[in-house]
Design a protein around this motif. Structure first.
Motif, mmCIF file in Angstrom:
data_model
loop_
_atom_site.group_PDB
_atom_site.id
_atom_site.type_symbol
_atom_site.label_atom_id
_atom_site.label_comp_id
_atom_site.label_asym_id
_atom_site.label_seq_id
_atom_site.Cartn_x
_atom_site.Cartn_y
_atom_site.Cartn_z
ATOM 1 N N GLY A 258 0.807 -1.213 0.000
ATOM 2 C CA GLY A 258 0.000 0.000 0.000
ATOM 3 C C GLY A 258 0.843 1.267 0.000
ATOM 4 O O GLY A 258 2.033 1.243 0.315
ATOM 5 N N THR A 259 0.197 2.382 -0.360
ATOM 6 C CA THR A 259 0.899 3.654 -0.509
ATOM 7 C C THR A 259 1.501 4.137 0.803
ATOM 8 O O THR A 259 2.618 4.676 0.828
ATOM 9 N N GLU A 260 0.793 3.951 1.930
ATOM 10 C CA GLU A 260 1.292 4.455 3.214
ATOM 11 C C GLU A 260 2.560 3.710 3.648
ATOM 12 O O GLU A 260 3.515 4.323 4.120
ATOM 13 N N ASN A 338 2.671 13.628 7.447
ATOM 14 C CA ASN A 338 1.546 12.698 7.466
ATOM 15 C C ASN A 338 1.665 11.805 8.707
ATOM 16 O O ASN A 338 2.599 11.026 8.829
ATOM 17 N N GLN A 339 0.691 11.897 9.606
ATOM 18 C CA GLN A 339 0.796 11.201 10.886
ATOM 19 C C GLN A 339 0.794 9.694 10.729
ATOM 20 O O GLN A 339 1.497 8.975 11.448
ATOM 21 N N GLU A 340 0.007 9.192 9.779
ATOM 22 C CA GLU A 340 -0.030 7.743 9.569
ATOM 23 C C GLU A 340 1.320 7.223 9.081
ATOM 24 O O GLU A 340 1.801 6.173 9.531
ATOM 25 N N SER A 346 7.819 4.767 12.430
ATOM 26 C CA SER A 346 8.287 4.530 13.803
ATOM 27 C C SER A 346 8.157 3.061 14.177
ATOM 28 O O SER A 346 9.014 2.512 14.881
ATOM 29 N N SER A 347 7.103 2.418 13.701
ATOM 30 C CA SER A 347 6.887 1.012 14.053
ATOM 31 C C SER A 347 7.912 0.087 13.404
ATOM 32 O O SER A 347 8.145 -1.024 13.889
ATOM 33 N N TYR A 348 8.531 0.546 12.312
ATOM 34 C CA TYR A 348 9.552 -0.268 11.626
ATOM 35 C C TYR A 348 10.978 0.231 11.890
ATOM 36 O O TYR A 348 11.934 -0.322 11.344
ATOM 37 N N SER A 349 11.133 1.260 12.718
ATOM 38 C CA SER A 349 12.441 1.896 12.865
ATOM 39 C C SER A 349 13.460 1.046 13.608
ATOM 40 O O SER A 349 14.654 1.354 13.586
ATOM 41 N N ILE A 350 13.022 -0.027 14.273
ATOM 42 C CA ILE A 350 13.971 -0.929 14.938
ATOM 43 C C ILE A 350 14.994 -1.469 13.944
ATOM 44 O O ILE A 350 16.168 -1.688 14.276
#
Length: 434
Positions: A258-260, A338-340, A346-350
């Motif tokens: 998806g685009t996001e 874009n907040q999303e 952030s959720s993948y930054s690990i």
């Protein structure tokens, strides 16, 4: 040679090389402030296409730097000049070919990536403008490589910083004031690339006492020298194909989520580029010093360079990981409002946190091997790492989705380090016994 001597060369090169991904990073950051994530997706895909085109010929910079450093170490002014002219002519020819075949290149790229319709429209706008800078971009690779090989580090630093500052100013002008969106971003990058070429050529001509009229045809088209250049460039070309395959697969699979997620991955990949080019500064320093050692037949300088490179392979990733952990919540929003997309990134930054530790050995030792013009191990280690990457993509993505994509990428980065490090003992045994 002390740590201070090594760092006096490495630090300007770090600053110089880290400006390279800023063309893509600044473009991504500027359009990331616009409300629709399709803007950032379009620039991300467009940047990936140009990275594919240009990275295929990234050997023009790397090999030019290595050969120029060896000629500089041997104090052969004519060979230094020839190691500029030969790849420069190649760069111009390749750039013109890119312009001639721009439509099939764009069609094939968009067909393979297959982004959604809105992203494709913005990608088309970005590509159609930036493509006209191809000859200038490739020629800039040669100019920068030659300046680095000649140890004119401050000049190469000035040239890259100048190009990127100009790009930033024009991006802000065209997008924020003139509201040209993706077209403005592409035009800003094109103008920056052409201007940097003109300034770079002026600097090179002022730096050398030789001109083409001083070189005979037999010297310019020396078969033995071309064979040596082709052998090194062939291996680096294969290495680049492997690397581009990795990133193209990464972008294509990310687009399928998806685009996001494509936009979030694009933000993190830009941060990854900044880290990778930070290591590339150390690699360039090692390449210059090893090239000088080989040219001057100075085994002591080579061993000291290898020792210092190995030490900074350990120190630098720890420093980089600490910086990212402390400031990641401030870094990611620089690229998008874009907040999303911010939350997804952030959720993948690990994975970006882990990247420096996995990649440092491969990225820095790469400079040691290119400086020695021993590129076979680079080619072999990349081929093996690519095979491992594809295998883990097939295993992890069905189970972990985008996390699986990032895990496979980290394993690839670790493989580059381990497989190339395995060749160091053989390099130590053979380099000064030819």
């Amino acid at each position: 040679m002390t740590h201070r001597t090594y760092l006096s060369l490495a630090i300007p090169l770090i600053i110089s090389t880290i400006t390279t991904p800023l063309l893509g990073a600044v473009d991504t950051a500027v359009v990331g402030q616009l409300p629709d994530p399709a803007y950032i997706g379009g620039v991300a895909v467009g940047t990936m296409i140009f990275n594919t085109m240009y990275w295929l010929f990234g050997f023009l910079r790397v090999s030019t730097s290595g050969f120029a450093a060896q000629a500089h170490g041997a104090q052969d002014a004519k060979q230094c000049f020839l190691y500029l002219v030969r790849p420069f002519l190649i760069a111009l020819v390749i750039g013109v070919i890119f312009i001639i075949f721009q439509w099939p290149i764009k069609y094939i790229a968009l067909t393979l990536i297959n982004p959604d319709e809105k992203v494709m429209t913005f990608t088309d706008e970005y590509f159609s403008i930036r493509i006209w800078g191809a000859p200038f971009t490739l020629a800039n690779y040669v100019v920068l490589g030659w300046l680095m090989g000649m140890s004119r580090v401050k000049i190469s630093l000035f040239l890259q910083v100048f190009m990127n500052l100009l790009n930033v100013v024009l991006d802000l002008l065209f997008v924020n004031i003139l509201h040209q969106d993706v077209k403005g971003v592409a035009a800003a990058t094109l103008i920056a690339e052409v201007t940097a070429f003109l300034v770079g050529m002026y600097i090179v001509l002022k730096s050398s006492n030789l001109r083409l009229s001083d070189i005979s045809n037999s010297e310019l088209w020396n078969v033995g020298e071309f064979k040596k250049m082709v052998a090194v460039n062939r291996d680096l070309f294969i290495r680049t194909i492997c690397l581009l395959t990795v990133f193209n697969l990464f972008t294509a699979r990310g687009a399928s989520f998806g685009t996001e997620i494509l936009a979030a991955n694009a933000v993190l990949i830009q941060i990854h580029y900044m880290m990778a080019y930070f290591f590339d500064g150390f690699a360039n320093a090692s390449s210059i010093l090893v090239g000088k050692a080989v040219g001057a037949n100075d085994e002591t300088l080579y061993k000291r360079t290898l020792s210092l490179s190995s030490q900074w392979v350990i120190i630098s990733p720890l420093f980089m990981m600490l910086i990212y952990i402390l400031f990641k919540d401030s870094i990611i929003p620089v690229f998008t409002k874009n907040q999303e997309v911010i939350e997804l990134a952030s959720s993948y930054s690990i994975w970006i946190t882990i990247f420096p530790l996995a990649a440092s050995f491969g990225l820095i030792l790469y400079g040691v091997f290119t400086g020695a013009a021993e590129t076979g191990p680079i080619r072999n280690s990349m081929l093996i790492s690519l095979a491992v990457y594809i295998a883990f993509l097939l295993i992890f993505i069905p189970v972990f989705h985008n996390h699986g994509l990032w895990l496979a990428f980290i394993i690839f980065s670790l493989g580059r380090s381990l497989f190339l490090a395995m060749y160091v003992p053989r390099l130590n045994r053979t380099l000064f016994r030819k």
